[in-house]
Every structure is written in structure tokens, then in C-alpha cells.
Design a protein around this motif. Structure first.
Motif, short mmCIF file in Angstrom:
data_model
loop_
_atom_site.label_atom_id
_atom_site.label_comp_id
_atom_site.label_asym_id
_atom_site.label_seq_id
_atom_site.Cartn_x
_atom_site.Cartn_y
_atom_site.Cartn_z
N ASP A 174 81.10 42.14 23.63
CA ASP A 174 81.24 40.93 24.45
C ASP A 174 82.68 40.89 24.99
O ASP A 174 83.72 40.86 24.52
CB ASP A 174 81.17 39.72 23.26
CG ASP A 174 81.06 38.47 24.00
OD1 ASP A 174 81.30 38.55 25.48
OD2 ASP A 174 81.11 37.22 23.57
N GLU A 175 82.24 41.37 26.42
CA GLU A 175 83.69 41.59 27.04
C GLU A 175 84.60 42.59 26.79
O GLU A 175 85.83 42.00 26.47
CB GLU A 175 84.30 40.06 27.64
CG GLU A 175 83.45 39.18 28.30
CD GLU A 175 83.01 39.90 29.74
OE1 GLU A 175 83.51 40.79 30.18
OE2 GLU A 175 82.16 39.02 30.59
N SER A 207 88.93 43.92 28.19
CA SER A 207 90.20 43.11 28.15
C SER A 207 91.27 44.42 27.98
O SER A 207 91.47 45.32 27.04
CB SER A 207 90.49 42.21 27.36
OG SER A 207 89.66 41.20 27.56
N SER A 233 79.40 42.09 30.21
CA SER A 233 80.40 42.47 31.07
C SER A 233 80.26 41.92 32.39
O SER A 233 79.07 41.85 32.73
CB SER A 233 80.78 43.89 30.98
OG SER A 233 82.08 44.19 31.67
N HIS A 234 81.30 41.46 32.91
CA HIS A 234 81.16 41.03 34.32
C HIS A 234 81.56 42.14 35.29
O HIS A 234 81.73 41.87 36.53
CB HIS A 234 82.02 39.80 34.60
CG HIS A 234 81.35 38.45 34.00
ND1 HIS A 234 81.99 37.86 32.94
CD2 HIS A 234 80.35 37.84 34.42
CE1 HIS A 234 81.02 36.91 32.59
NE2 HIS A 234 80.28 36.72 33.40
N THR A 287 89.31 36.71 31.07
CA THR A 287 88.58 37.48 30.17
C THR A 287 87.19 37.42 30.26
O THR A 287 86.38 38.17 30.42
CB THR A 287 89.25 37.33 28.71
OG1 THR A 287 90.65 37.69 28.84
CG2 THR A 287 88.55 38.35 27.89
N TYR A 288 86.73 36.07 30.14
CA TYR A 288 85.21 35.94 29.96
C TYR A 288 84.66 35.41 31.26
O TYR A 288 83.37 34.90 31.40
CB TYR A 288 84.77 34.42 29.09
CG TYR A 288 85.51 35.08 27.68
CD1 TYR A 288 84.87 35.67 26.81
CD2 TYR A 288 86.59 34.46 27.19
CE1 TYR A 288 85.12 36.09 25.47
CE2 TYR A 288 87.34 34.69 25.86
CZ TYR A 288 86.47 35.52 24.97
OH TYR A 288 86.76 35.76 23.88
#
Length: 538
Positions: A185-186, A189, A214-215, A483-484
Motif C-alpha cells: 500500500d503506497e 514513500s 500506488s498513484h 503519501t496516499y
């Protein structure tokens, strides 16, 4: 091998429907990107996979002996364990077998009969060692340590690491876990290009299945062979890579719109028939017979209406005019909020910076960048007065009101509605608060009555930062806010900070966010120095 299967899954909270009739499969070797705007239910899907939440309806089939490992940004870890101990945790079984192998090899003697038994034991252990990836683990571990620059930190305790270094350890424990499915999940970072490339290669080369949120589109594009797309209150599975996904989604969206158009024609015809029956009902004598037909038509109309496919509008952040009363609030303080004069910060094993100077005025807008472990978070704590520098002078205006917004968003009362929270925090009118909620959440009407605990990570951070930008605060100190976040949230945060009339000091690795903050000065911590970067180097 089939690892997991969703059969007709629906999920809702109170009046909010996240998605319904979801049918998905996760198989060995799948490299899945889970895509969706903030708040569409990505974390909820993961929680259902982990069995931490149950679906509202439907069934999740999980094969026996399947293990799942999940990387979480703020997962709990023993603070007193060393980096080496933590990096060895996923390989504990391999290390145990390796020790047994070494011990068994020392048992060989001149006794040929005894050696036969020892050889059988050694062969069995050797086969087990190989099946556990024993011949690869040292190379994999060494590669990770070298890429993530942890070689000189192996004896350090977890609690002594920087925020970025802690994330690397959490990631390693998850990646190297002997699990069938790895959920990330992401994960990017604090990553630079080299670390991102390492993770991409690891995912591609692994025999494990991966589900990744992930974006970062460029990252997803390198490994994904399947896409789970959460949109329009559904989850669609696309059996393709990310390059083909937009075309396939466009086709499905066109089919949905065509189906809705045909459905609207049927609904309009049904509504006209009902109107005619209503007129006829007023004029005729046999009202009972026509009333029966009318009830049947209305039930059919309800069924048709339920067949409509929800199609989300494009997410676009709209500028929110801030009331004059926010800007007219009196700030009876000196223009200098914080002054750092020739400060140094040193630890027994490391010097962060020497003779650093920084002035934060009432209108300062500053981005603070630097490699992990350079001392960005430490500098923020010096600015807030949480810690003292090793040497130098620090002036903090005693009348200045400052807020330190950390990465993990925490609200005192998560059962409070967004509307009540904003009114309590800002003291502004109910009309403005409702307009603010509409702007913050893309004019989705359900947010006006939503409670904070129902928000996703990105939605919570949006709310937290916005509330402080329109409160009576002189200095906002913000650590890694995006971050998200998807593009909508990132642009919303940038607009808020650009419009804010107080001072801001921001720590971020998000280059897309830094590009949006055009009037911010950027300071770089590098080579034990704090210095301003030239314009255009963000």
C-alpha cells in the motif's frame, strides 16, 4: 494456482455503497495494480482480503495454507531490535535450516555406516534449504541493504532510524516474507529513482503474486500484468498491462453509457405510460383494475431505475473562495516567527548540519528537501521547540501559533461528522462549511453527512490541512502530506497552501507537489549544509 476469489462481493457502510457484485481472482504470478481515487474503497478491499473486514454480501474464497503479507506505512515493529535482526526475521526458517546444515556437516566421521545416516539427514536438509530459497536469500538481502543504503546501520536499533529508513525496514520484512500474496500500500514513500527501480525489478522477477496500490503511474507501468480498477461503484478486472488499460477502460465506459442511454429511453416510455394511466384513472369507472396496472408499471419502473450504471464525474478540484473574515483576523505579532542562527545538530555517529541559518517570516513559504536521514524531521522539531540544537541560537516567537501536521493523520473524535468538525475547528458559517465540503470532495453529496472514520487516508489529510489553513494559525509545519494522494488530492493541497495567508514549511519528496507550489522557496539539506536551491531545481 488460484490464491483468492471474490464472488458477488458487495460492501457498504451505513448509507454509503462502495461497490457491489464484485467478481475477482488473484492467481499465482499475478502482478496487480489496484487503482482508484481516494475514498473509493482500496483500503477496504485490502482489509477484506486480510479478513479484517467482512463483505456486506457475497463470498471470499481463500485457498487453504495461503499466506498473505501486507506492507503498511505505520505498521508496529519492536523498537529495540536492530536493523540486522529485523532484516533476518523473514528468513528465520532459512537461517535455522542453514545452521542445521552446518552442524550436520560437522558430524561426518570415519564411520561409514554412521555417515550414511548423516548423509540422508544432510540431503534432506539441503533439499529443504533449496526449496526455501536458501541459496538466493543472502544475495537478495545484500542487494536490498546496498540499494537502500543500510550497510552502516545494521547494528542500529529501529527506534534510532529516520522515518524513511524505518519504512525501508517495514518494506523488507514484507517483501521477503514467505507468503503467496504480497500487498503493498503506497510503498514508494522516501524513494529515489534507484530504489524505485529495485522494487520494480523485484516484483517482476518474483514468483509471488503482488497487489500494489500506488498513484505513481510510471512505477505501475513497469510491472503490472493485471489491473483492478475501482470506479463507478464497481471493481473491474482488466487482464492487460497498464499501457493497454486506458483503452480497455474507455471501451467499457462507452458500453456503459450506451446501456444507460437505452435504459433512459425505456424509463421515459414507462413514465409516459404511468402518466397516461394516472389521467385515465381519474376518468374511468373501474379504478381498481387500472390501479393494479399502475402499481405493476411503477414496480417495473423501479426495476429499470436500479439497472442504471453509476458513472462518476471527472474529479477536478475547484477553487474555494475563502471568506474575508479569515484574512481579516488580526495577527498581533512580529513578522519574524522563527529564526535559526548558526545552528548545528550532531549525534554520536553522525553530523546532520553545521552553521545552518533560516528565517521564517509571517509570509514565508518554504519546501524542505533532502535525502533520507539528512535531518529534515529533526529540523522541524527544532523549529517547533521539541528538541534543542547542539549549538547555535533558536528564536521562536512566543505569540506565534503553529501546528505540526505529521504524516499519520489523527483526529480526537473520529465519530464526528465532517461538517461538525469544520465548524468546531474554524467557527465559520454553516453555509461556508457546506461549500467547503463540496469543494474538498468533488461535489459528492454524501460527504456532507459523512463521519471522519469513514474517510480514506487521502480524504482525511485533505480535511486536516484545509481546516488548519482557515483557522487562526500563523505557521503550518507539514511533513510528507501526499503519501496516499491521487492527483485530485495533490492539486487540492497545493491550492490550499498557495491561498493560505500564513507561513508554511513543508517537507516532501513528492516532485509533482513541489512543481505545483511555484512561489515556495526550496531549501536542501545536503553535505551537512542547509542551503536554498535555485529556482527551477524542484
Amino acid at each position: 494456482m488460484n490464491i483468492l476469489e471474490f464472488k458477488n462481493i458487495s460492501k457498504s457502510y451505513f448509507t454509503q455503497n462502495l461497490y457491489k457484485d464484485v467478481n475477482l481472482e488473484i492467481n499465482t504470478g499475478d502482478k496487480i495494480a489496484l487503482i482508484g481515487h481516494n475514498g473509493t474503497g482500496k483500503s477496504t478491499l485490502i482489509n477484506m482480503i486480510k479478513r479484517e473486514e467482512r463483505p456486506s454480501s457475497g463470498k471470499i474464497i481463500r485457498e487453504e495454507n495461503i499466506t498473505i503479507a501486507c506492507f503498511e506505512q505505520f505498521g508496529k515493529i519492536d523498537l529495540d531490535k536492530t536493523v540486522e535482526e529485523l532484516l533476518n526475521l523473514p528468513f528465520s526458517k532459512v537461517i535455522s535450516v542453514q545452521k542445521e546444515l552446518e552442524k550436520t556437516s560437522e558430524e561426518f566421521s570415519n564411520d561409514s555406516d554412521a555417515n550414511v545416516i548423516i548423509m540422508e539427514k544432510y540431503t534432506k536438509l539441503s533439499d529443504e534449504f533449496e526449496s526455501l530459497g536458501g541459496y538466493d536469500y543472502l544475495q537478495t538481502q545484500a542487494s536490498f541493504i546496498e540499494t537502500f543504503e543500510l550497510g552502516d546501520k545494521l547494528s542500529k536499533k529501529f527506534k534510532e532510524l529516520s522515518g524513511g529508513e524505518r519504512q525501508y525496514i517495514r518494506l523488507a520484512i514484507t517483501l521477503f516474507e514467505p507468503a503467496n500474496l504480497i500487498i503493498l500500500d503506497e510503498p514508494l514513500s522516501f524513494f529515489d529513482k534507484r530504489k524505485t527501480q529495485w522494487l520494480s525489478n523485484y516484483i517482476k522477477d518474483s514468483i509471488k503474486a503482488f497487489l500494489v496500490i500506488s498513484h505513481n503511474v510510471d512505477f505501475i507501468r513497469t510491472f503490472a500484468n493485471k489491473i483492478f480498477d475501482i470506479d463507478n461503484k464497481r471493481i473491474e478486472s482488466y487482464e492487460c498491462n497498464y499501457n493497454d488499460y486506458p483503452k480497455e477502460k474507455k471501451k467499457r465506459l462507452a458500453e456503459d453509457k450506451k446501456q444507460n442511454a437505452e435504459l433512459e429511453e425505456q424509463i421515459n416510455e414507462m413514465e409516459e405510460a404511468i402518466q397516461k394511466k394516472l389521467i385515465l384513472l381519474e376518468r374511468c369507472n373501474n379504478k381498481h383494475a387500472h390501479a393494479v396496472i399502475l402499481r405493476r408499471l411503477r414496480k417495473e419502473l423501479e426495476k429499470l431505475a436500479k439497472k442504471r450504471i453509476h458513472i462518476s464525474k471527472d474529479y477536478k478540484y475547484e477553487y474555494l473562495p475563502i471568506p474575508d473574515e479569515v484574512f481579516l483576523r488580526e495577527r498581533e505579532i512580529e513578522p519574524e516567527l522563527v529564526i535559526l542562527e548558526n545552528i548545528s545538530k550532531e549525534f554520536s555517529e553522525k553530523v546532520l548540519y553545521k552553521n545552518a541559518n533560516l528565517e521564517i517570516a509571517s509570509n514565508s513559504k518554504i519546501c524542505l528537501v533532502g535525502e533520507n536521514g539528512a535531518g529534515k524531521t529533526t529540523l522541524l522539531k527544532i523549529i517547533t521547540g521539541e528538541i534543542e540544537p547542539t549549538s547555535g541560537k533558536v528564536y521562536i516567537n512566543p505569540k506565534a501559533k503553529m501546528v505540526h501536521i505529521i504524516q499519520e493523520t489523527v483526529f480526537e473524535d473520529e465519530n464526528m461528522s465532517i461538517k461538525d468538525y469544520l465548524q468546531l475547528k474554524t467557527g465559520l458559517s454553516p453555509d461556508f462549511v457546506e461549500s467547503a465540503i463540496d469543494s474538498l470532495y468533488a461535489h459528492e453529496p454524501e460527504f456532507r453527512d459523512k463521519r471522519i472514520f469513514m474517510l480514506s487516508g487521502g480524504e482525511r489529510k485533505r480535511l486536516e490541512i484545509f481546516a488548519h489553513t482557515i483557522s487562526d494559525i500563523d505557521l503550518l509545519i507539514i511533513d510528507e502530506p501526499t503519501t496516499y494522494m491521487d492527483d485530485f488530492s495533490r492539486k487540492a493541497i497545493a491550492e490550499m497552501l498557495l491561498d493560505y495567508d500564513g507561513a508554511v514549511i513543508l517537507v516532501s519528496h513528492d516532485k509533482a507537489l513541489l512543481r505545483l507550489l511555484k512561489n515556495f522557496e526550496t531549501y536542501d539539506i545536503r553535505d551537512r549544509l542547509l542551503r536554498i536551491k535555485e529556482t527551477g531545481n524542484k
